[in-house]
Write a protein that holds these residues in place. Sequence first.
Motif, PDB file in Angstrom:
ATOM      1  N   LEU A  13      33.151  29.046  39.873  1.00 29.88           N
ATOM      2  CA  LEU A  13      32.173  29.987  39.312  1.00 29.88           C
ATOM      3  C   LEU A  13      32.437  30.248  37.832  1.00 29.88           C
ATOM      4  O   LEU A  13      31.492  30.404  37.055  1.00 29.88           O
ATOM      5  N   GLU A  14      33.702  30.280  37.445  1.00 25.59           N
ATOM      6  CA  GLU A  14      34.018  30.448  36.021  1.00 25.59           C
ATOM      7  C   GLU A  14      33.411  29.302  35.214  1.00 25.59           C
ATOM      8  O   GLU A  14      32.860  29.522  34.136  1.00 25.59           O
ATOM      9  N   ASN A  15      33.492  28.080  35.752  1.00 21.16           N
ATOM     10  CA  ASN A  15      32.920  26.914  35.066  1.00 21.16           C
ATOM     11  C   ASN A  15      31.398  26.955  35.023  1.00 21.16           C
ATOM     12  O   ASN A  15      30.793  26.628  34.008  1.00 21.16           O
ATOM     13  N   ILE A  16      30.788  27.369  36.121  1.00 26.42           N
ATOM     14  CA  ILE A  16      29.315  27.395  36.203  1.00 26.42           C
ATOM     15  C   ILE A  16      28.729  28.517  35.355  1.00 26.42           C
ATOM     16  O   ILE A  16      27.774  28.314  34.614  1.00 26.42           O
ATOM     17  N   GLU A  74      34.931  39.639  36.068  1.00 18.44           N
ATOM     18  CA  GLU A  74      33.491  39.897  36.241  1.00 18.44           C
ATOM     19  C   GLU A  74      32.949  39.176  37.475  1.00 18.44           C
ATOM     20  O   GLU A  74      32.107  39.716  38.190  1.00 18.44           O
ATOM     21  N   ILE A  75      33.443  37.964  37.723  1.00 22.86           N
ATOM     22  CA  ILE A  75      33.031  37.210  38.908  1.00 22.86           C
ATOM     23  C   ILE A  75      33.454  37.960  40.160  1.00 22.86           C
ATOM     24  O   ILE A  75      32.678  38.116  41.099  1.00 22.86           O
ATOM     25  N   GLU A  76      34.685  38.435  40.155  1.00 24.16           N
ATOM     26  CA  GLU A  76      35.211  39.206  41.290  1.00 24.16           C
ATOM     27  C   GLU A  76      34.324  40.415  41.562  1.00 24.16           C
ATOM     28  O   GLU A  76      33.936  40.690  42.692  1.00 24.16           O
ATOM     29  N   LYS A  77      33.975  41.140  40.484  1.00 15.74           N
ATOM     30  CA  LYS A  77      33.160  42.357  40.605  1.00 15.74           C
ATOM     31  C   LYS A  77      31.736  42.042  41.093  1.00 15.74           C
ATOM     32  O   LYS A  77      31.200  42.738  41.936  1.00 15.74           O
ATOM     33  N   LYS A  78      31.137  40.975  40.545  1.00 18.26           N
ATOM     34  CA  LYS A  78      29.748  40.665  40.865  1.00 18.26           C
ATOM     35  C   LYS A  78      29.581  40.012  42.234  1.00 18.26           C
ATOM     36  O   LYS A  78      28.710  40.394  43.007  1.00 18.26           O
TER      37      LYS A  78
END
Length: 89
Positions: A31-34, A41-45
Motif C-alpha cells: 500500500l505504501e508503494n501504491i 496513515e495507511i494504518e489509520k485509514k
Amino acid sequence: MSAVDKEVNYSVVFMGEIITGFEKQQVMSNLENITRMPADEIEKKFFNESVKRIVIKKTSDLEKARKYHGKFSRAGMAVGIQMDFEETE
C-alpha cells in the motif's frame, strides 16, 4: 410524465480483510508503494478497527473501478466493487 435517469457509480471498497496468504506487513508495504502514503496513515485509514467499510475509489467508469480493484487485490486486500445508483433529473 418525465423519465428519471439513474447515474451509476462504482465504489471500490475494502472491508478490512487481508487475502489469505498475505501478511499485514506485506500488505502495508504494498500500500505504501501504491498510495505513496506513510505507514502510519495507511494504518489509520485501512486498518482502523472502528471503520468497517472503506471506499478506496468512487467512479462512474466501470473499467477504472476494475483497474483499482485489481491493483488493491494484488496488494493483498480483499476488495469488492459496489454499484451505487443516484437519481438524476
